[in-house]
Write a protein that holds these residues in place. Structure first.
Motif, PDB file in Angstrom:
ATOM      1  N   PRO A 172       0.825  -1.214   0.000  1.00 23.14           N
ATOM      2  CA  PRO A 172       0.000   0.000   0.000  1.00 23.14           C
ATOM      3  C   PRO A 172       0.854   1.256   0.000  1.00 23.14           C
ATOM      4  O   PRO A 172       1.952   1.285   0.547  1.00 23.14           O
ATOM      5  CB  PRO A 172      -0.816  -0.126   1.294  1.00 23.14           C
ATOM      6  CG  PRO A 172      -0.076  -1.112   2.142  1.00 23.14           C
ATOM      7  CD  PRO A 172       0.618  -2.036   1.198  1.00 23.14           C
ATOM      8  N   ASP A 173       0.334   2.293  -0.622  1.00 26.59           N
ATOM      9  CA  ASP A 173       1.032   3.574  -0.744  1.00 26.59           C
ATOM     10  C   ASP A 173       0.670   4.454   0.444  1.00 26.59           C
ATOM     11  O   ASP A 173      -0.448   4.973   0.527  1.00 26.59           O
ATOM     12  CB  ASP A 173       0.635   4.249  -2.059  1.00 26.59           C
ATOM     13  CG  ASP A 173       1.401   5.537  -2.328  1.00 26.59           C
ATOM     14  OD1 ASP A 173       2.055   6.043  -1.388  1.00 26.59           O
ATOM     15  OD2 ASP A 173       1.347   6.034  -3.463  1.00 26.59           O
ATOM     16  N   ASN A 174       1.602   4.636   1.368  1.00 25.73           N
ATOM     17  CA  ASN A 174       1.318   5.432   2.563  1.00 25.73           C
ATOM     18  C   ASN A 174       1.124   6.908   2.254  1.00 25.73           C
ATOM     19  O   ASN A 174       0.436   7.612   2.996  1.00 25.73           O
ATOM     20  CB  ASN A 174       2.432   5.251   3.593  1.00 25.73           C
ATOM     21  CG  ASN A 174       2.347   3.918   4.309  1.00 25.73           C
ATOM     22  OD1 ASN A 174       1.258   3.434   4.603  1.00 25.73           O
ATOM     23  ND2 ASN A 174       3.488   3.310   4.580  1.00 25.73           N
ATOM     24  N   ASP A 175       1.742   7.412   1.186  1.00 28.39           N
ATOM     25  CA  ASP A 175       1.511   8.797   0.780  1.00 28.39           C
ATOM     26  C   ASP A 175       0.035   8.999   0.434  1.00 28.39           C
ATOM     27  O   ASP A 175      -0.561  10.027   0.763  1.00 28.39           O
ATOM     28  CB  ASP A 175       2.382   9.165  -0.420  1.00 28.39           C
ATOM     29  CG  ASP A 175       3.838   9.378  -0.050  1.00 28.39           C
ATOM     30  OD1 ASP A 175       4.127   9.459   1.163  1.00 28.39           O
ATOM     31  OD2 ASP A 175       4.683   9.476  -0.953  1.00 28.39           O
ATOM     32  N   PHE A 176      -0.547   8.025  -0.231  1.00 28.63           N
ATOM     33  CA  PHE A 176      -1.966   8.090  -0.585  1.00 28.63           C
ATOM     34  C   PHE A 176      -2.843   7.924   0.658  1.00 28.63           C
ATOM     35  O   PHE A 176      -3.807   8.671   0.860  1.00 28.63           O
ATOM     36  CB  PHE A 176      -2.281   7.002  -1.607  1.00 28.63           C
ATOM     37  CG  PHE A 176      -3.744   6.790  -1.867  1.00 28.63           C
ATOM     38  CD1 PHE A 176      -4.499   7.750  -2.511  1.00 28.63           C
ATOM     39  CD2 PHE A 176      -4.375   5.631  -1.444  1.00 28.63           C
ATOM     40  CE1 PHE A 176      -5.862   7.561  -2.747  1.00 28.63           C
ATOM     41  CE2 PHE A 176      -5.718   5.422  -1.672  1.00 28.63           C
ATOM     42  CZ  PHE A 176      -6.472   6.392  -2.323  1.00 28.63           C
ATOM     43  N   ILE A 177      -2.499   6.986   1.514  1.00 27.02           N
ATOM     44  CA  ILE A 177      -3.341   6.664   2.673  1.00 27.02           C
ATOM     45  C   ILE A 177      -3.350   7.786   3.704  1.00 27.02           C
ATOM     46  O   ILE A 177      -4.390   8.099   4.289  1.00 27.02           O
ATOM     47  CB  ILE A 177      -2.859   5.343   3.310  1.00 27.02           C
ATOM     48  CG1 ILE A 177      -3.112   4.167   2.368  1.00 27.02           C
ATOM     49  CG2 ILE A 177      -3.546   5.088   4.651  1.00 27.02           C
ATOM     50  CD1 ILE A 177      -2.508   2.859   2.834  1.00 27.02           C
ATOM     51  N   LEU A 178      -2.211   8.407   3.955  1.00 25.51           N
ATOM     52  CA  LEU A 178      -2.095   9.394   5.028  1.00 25.51           C
ATOM     53  C   LEU A 178      -2.207  10.836   4.552  1.00 25.51           C
ATOM     54  O   LEU A 178      -1.996  11.762   5.330  1.00 25.51           O
ATOM     55  CB  LEU A 178      -0.777   9.211   5.792  1.00 25.51           C
ATOM     56  CG  LEU A 178      -0.822   8.147   6.895  1.00 25.51           C
ATOM     57  CD1 LEU A 178      -0.662   6.752   6.341  1.00 25.51           C
ATOM     58  CD2 LEU A 178       0.214   8.393   7.960  1.00 25.51           C
ATOM     59  N   SER A 179      -2.529  11.030   3.294  1.00 26.28           N
ATOM     60  CA  SER A 179      -2.694  12.390   2.783  1.00 26.28           C
ATOM     61  C   SER A 179      -3.821  13.114   3.519  1.00 26.28           C
ATOM     62  O   SER A 179      -4.917  12.573   3.680  1.00 26.28           O
ATOM     63  CB  SER A 179      -2.995  12.342   1.280  1.00 26.28           C
ATOM     64  OG  SER A 179      -3.149  13.646   0.766  1.00 26.28           O
ATOM     65  N   GLY A 180      -3.531  14.326   4.005  1.00 25.05           N
ATOM     66  CA  GLY A 180      -4.528  15.120   4.725  1.00 25.05           C
ATOM     67  C   GLY A 180      -4.683  14.767   6.182  1.00 25.05           C
ATOM     68  O   GLY A 180      -5.567  15.311   6.865  1.00 25.05           O
ATOM     69  N   LYS A 181      -3.826  13.895   6.714  1.00 25.70           N
ATOM     70  CA  LYS A 181      -3.933  13.457   8.110  1.00 25.70           C
ATOM     71  C   LYS A 181      -2.859  14.132   8.986  1.00 25.70           C
ATOM     72  O   LYS A 181      -2.407  13.557   9.967  1.00 25.70           O
ATOM     73  CB  LYS A 181      -3.783  11.933   8.208  1.00 25.70           C
ATOM     74  CG  LYS A 181      -4.753  11.148   7.347  1.00 25.70           C
ATOM     75  CD  LYS A 181      -6.162  11.269   7.867  1.00 25.70           C
ATOM     76  CE  LYS A 181      -7.101  10.204   7.296  1.00 25.70           C
ATOM     77  NZ  LYS A 181      -7.097  10.060   5.862  1.00 25.70           N
ATOM     78  N   GLU A 182      -2.455  15.355   8.643  1.00 25.85           N
ATOM     79  CA  GLU A 182      -1.342  16.020   9.333  1.00 25.85           C
ATOM     80  C   GLU A 182      -1.584  16.173  10.833  1.00 25.85           C
ATOM     81  O   GLU A 182      -0.685  15.919  11.641  1.00 25.85           O
ATOM     82  CB  GLU A 182      -1.075  17.402   8.717  1.00 25.85           C
ATOM     83  CG  GLU A 182      -0.581  17.384   7.295  1.00 25.85           C
ATOM     84  CD  GLU A 182      -1.710  17.398   6.275  1.00 25.85           C
ATOM     85  OE1 GLU A 182      -1.420  17.597   5.075  1.00 25.85           O
ATOM     86  OE2 GLU A 182      -2.874  17.212   6.675  1.00 25.85           O
ATOM     87  N   THR A 183      -2.789  16.583  11.215  1.00 25.74           N
ATOM     88  CA  THR A 183      -3.058  16.882  12.625  1.00 25.74           C
ATOM     89  C   THR A 183      -2.951  15.632  13.501  1.00 25.74           C
ATOM     90  O   THR A 183      -2.231  15.623  14.514  1.00 25.74           O
ATOM     91  CB  THR A 183      -4.454  17.517  12.784  1.00 25.74           C
ATOM     92  OG1 THR A 183      -4.510  18.736  12.029  1.00 25.74           O
ATOM     93  CG2 THR A 183      -4.725  17.824  14.256  1.00 25.74           C
ATOM     94  N   LEU A 184      -3.664  14.574  13.124  1.00 34.00           N
ATOM     95  CA  LEU A 184      -3.640  13.346  13.930  1.00 34.00           C
ATOM     96  C   LEU A 184      -2.250  12.725  13.948  1.00 34.00           C
ATOM     97  O   LEU A 184      -1.801  12.213  14.982  1.00 34.00           O
ATOM     98  CB  LEU A 184      -4.654  12.343  13.382  1.00 34.00           C
ATOM     99  CG  LEU A 184      -6.132  12.655  13.611  1.00 34.00           C
ATOM    100  CD1 LEU A 184      -7.003  11.598  12.959  1.00 34.00           C
ATOM    101  CD2 LEU A 184      -6.449  12.753  15.099  1.00 34.00           C
ATOM    102  N   PHE A 185      -1.552  12.769  12.819  1.00 34.31           N
ATOM    103  CA  PHE A 185      -0.218  12.180  12.754  1.00 34.31           C
ATOM    104  C   PHE A 185       0.731  12.917  13.690  1.00 34.31           C
ATOM    105  O   PHE A 185       1.525  12.285  14.404  1.00 34.31           O
ATOM    106  CB  PHE A 185       0.302  12.232  11.313  1.00 34.31           C
ATOM    107  CG  PHE A 185       1.548  11.420  11.083  1.00 34.31           C
ATOM    108  CD1 PHE A 185       1.478  10.039  11.005  1.00 34.31           C
ATOM    109  CD2 PHE A 185       2.786  12.024  10.950  1.00 34.31           C
ATOM    110  CE1 PHE A 185       2.621   9.271  10.795  1.00 34.31           C
ATOM    111  CE2 PHE A 185       3.932  11.273  10.737  1.00 34.31           C
ATOM    112  CZ  PHE A 185       3.852   9.898  10.658  1.00 34.31           C
TER     113      PHE A 185
END
Length: 451
Positions: A162-175
Motif C-alpha cells: 500500500p502507498d502510505n503517501d496516498f493513505i495518510l494524505s490530509g492526516k497532518e493533525t492526527l499524525f
C-alpha cells in the motif's frame, strides 16, 4: 541531522495486481477476530467470555507475562466465540459487530502537557500499546523499558505494498499528535524515514519532533530492520521501538478524541483479484466482504494477510492480521511443468539470467507459490548476500541457529533481524531453505535464554 541512505543490495519484485488509488468505504464487517498468535511471545489471559457485550476499547485479554499490556476489542458487539486449539490454546476471539461502532470513552489530552507515565498509562488502558513493537525479537514493546530511539517507515517497499503517501494524505493533525505522544516515550530521536525518489506529502515532510531520513534503493529499503541497521544499529542490551504510520494515526486519535479507533486502510492486491483496490476497514475485520466486492479470478487461489514475501495464509472467510494493511491473492503453485526448465521462459521471473525474461527487466509478472524444486543441501553460493543489505553474514547466522550456538548468534547479529529481513533470502534460495522459520527459531532461543 537527517541522513541519506542508499541501499544497493536487494530486489524489487514487479508483480501484476497493484491496487487502484481509490478508497471504498465498506459497511462494517459482520464478524471480527483478534488472534493472539499475531503477537510474538504472548501468553493470553482472557477477560471476557462468550455472550459478553463489548465496546470498542473494552479489554478482551492481557499478557500473562506483562499484565499491564491489554488487548482491546476494535469494535462494539457481542463476543460470539472463543476458538481454541490443541492444549486449549486460544486461537481467535470472535466478535459479532454492531452496525454502528460504539466506543469506550478515554480521557482526551494533549501529549505535550502530560507526563511520560500518563502517556504510557493511556496507551496501555486503551489497548493501543500493542501497536508499538521492539527490536530485538520483534515483540510488543515493554512499557517499563526506555528505547534509545523510535523508527517509523513512511514507505513500504514490499511487492504491491500500500502507498502510505496516498493513505495518510490530509492526516497532518492526527499524525503530529501521535508523534507528540511517541516523543514522550524516548529521550532519543524519532526517525521518520521517507523514500528518496518521491515527493513526500505534508503529513510527512512537515512533521515536527522527528529526524527525517531519506532512503533509496530496492526492497528491503522500506523494512524497519534495514533502516535501523543503517541509521541506529542495535547492540546487545539496546532497544529500539517501531510502528507503522497508520498506527501513529490510531495513537493520535486516542489522545485527540479519547477513543480507540482501529480504522485502517487496506490494499487488496494480487494477480488473482479482478479489481484491486483500497478499502476502509478495521483491524481484525473479516476479509469476506472485501473479497466479494473486488472479485477473484477462477482457480485455486492463495490468500495472504500481509506481503507476498512474509505474510500469513488465511482462508476466504479469514481475518485481517493485527499489523497488516495489505491482502494479497496469487495462484497456488500446485501444478508441474514438464521439462519447464528447458523452455526459454520469456514470461518466467528469475533472479539470475536462467530465462530470457531478463531482457525485459520492467515487465510485471504473475507469480504463483510453486517452489520450482525441492529442498537441497544448504550450501554457500553468494545468493543471499546479493539481496541482503546488512553487514551480516546471513548463511553463517542461519547455520549458527541450526546448531543453537547462542554466542555465535550474538556475534553474527541475531539482535538486528526478524523474519521479514530474510524474506528475500528465502525467495532466491536454490536450496529452498525456510530462512524465516529458522530466524524466528533463533530469536526464541535467545529470548528465552535471557528472559
Amino acid at each position: 541531522m537527517s541522513e541519506y541512505i542508499k541501499i544497493k543490495r536487494g530486489l524489487n519484485l514487479k508483480l501484476t495486481g497493484e491496487a487502484v488509488k481509490s478508497v471504498l468505504d465498506m459497511p462494517i464487517a459482520e464478524i471480527f477476530a483478534i488472534k493472539p498468535k499475531d503477537f510474538v511471545g504472548l501468553t493470553p489471559k482472557l477477560l471476557v467470555k462468550s455472550g459478553d457485550n463489548v465496546l470498542a476499547g473494552t479489554p478482551l485479554f492481557y499478557d500473562k507475562n506483562n499484565e499491564a499490556i491489554r488487548f482491546c476489542s476494535p469494535v462494539s458487539g457481542e463476543v460470539v466465540e472463543i476458538l481454541r486449539g490443541e492444549k486449549r490454546v486460544i486461537l481467535e476471539i470472535k466478535i459479532l459487530a454492531d452496525r454502528e461502532i460504539k466506543h469506550f470513552s478515554f480521557t482526551k489530552s494533549n501529549p505535550n502537557e502530560i507526563s511520560r507515565d500518563d502517556v504510557i498509562a493511556q496507551l496501555l488502558n486503551s489497548g493501543v500499546w500493542p501497536f508499538i513493537r521492539q527490536r530485538p525479537y520483534g515483540t510488543i514493546a515493554n512499557p517499563s523499558d526506555t528505547p534509545k530511539s523510535i523508527f517509523i517507515s513512511a514507505f513500504d517497499s514490499n511487492p504491491l505494498a500500500p502507498d502510505n503517501d496516498f493513505i495518510l494524505s490530509g492526516k497532518e493533525t492526527l499524525f503530529q499528535i501521535g508523534l507528540d505522544a511517541l516523543k514522550k516515550l524516548t529521550p532519543g530521536k524519532i526517525h521518520l524515514n521517507l523514500k528518496a525518489d518521491s515527493s513526500p506529502i505534508p503529513t510527512f515532510h512537515q512533521a515536527q519532533k522527528v529526524q527525517i531520513n531519506t532512503i533509496s534503493g530496492p526492497h528491503p529499503s522500506g523494512n524497519i530492520g534495514t533502516q535501523i541497521h543503517h541509521i541506529d544499529p542495535i547492540n546487545k542490551g539496546e532497544i529500539v521501538w517501531y510502528l507503522n504510520p497508520q498506527d501513529v494515526l490510531i495513537i493520535g486519535k486516542l489522545f485527540h478524541e479519547g477513543i480507540f479507533d482501529a480504522t485502517r486502510i487496506i490494499a487488496l492486491t494480487g494477480s488473482q483479484v479482478n479489481n484491486p483496490k483500497y478499502f476502509k476497514s478495521v483491524v481484525g475485520s473479516s476479509i469476506k466482504n472485501m473479497i466479494n466486492e473486488a472479485g477473484l479470478k477462477e482457480g485455486d487461489n492463495r490468500i495472504i494477510s500481509g506481503s507476498i514475501l512474509s505474510g500469513n495464509q488465511i482462508p476466504m472467510d479469514g481475518f485481517l492480521g493485527f499489523y497488516d494493511s495489505q491482502i494479497t491473492v496469487i495462484p497456488e503453485g500446485n501444478h508441474y511443468e514438464f521439462m519447464g526448465w528447458l523452455a526459454p521462459g520469456f514470461n518466467k521471473f528469475s533472479v539470475s539470467r536462467t530465462f530470457f525474461s531478463w531482457i525485459t527487466p520492467n515487465k510485471k509478472h504473475n507469480l504463483n507459490t510453486n517452489l520450482h524444486g525441492e529442498e537441497r543441501p544448504f550450501v554457500m553460493t553468494g545468493q543471499y548476500e546479493k539481496v541482503f543489505p546488512m553487514d551480516i553474514y546471513p548463511v553463517q547466522l542461519l547455520k549458527s541457529i541450526l546448531i543453537e550456538d547462542i554466542d555465535m548468534m550474538e556475534k553474527l547479529g541475531i539482535y538486528e533481524v526478524v523474519e521479514e529481513d530474510f524474506a528475500l533470502c528465502e525467495f532466491v534460495c536454490t536450496s529452498k531453505i525456510k530462512s524465516q522459520e529458522i530466524i524466528r527459531q533463533g530469536l526464541e532461543i535467545v529470548r528465552k535464554e535471557f528472559s
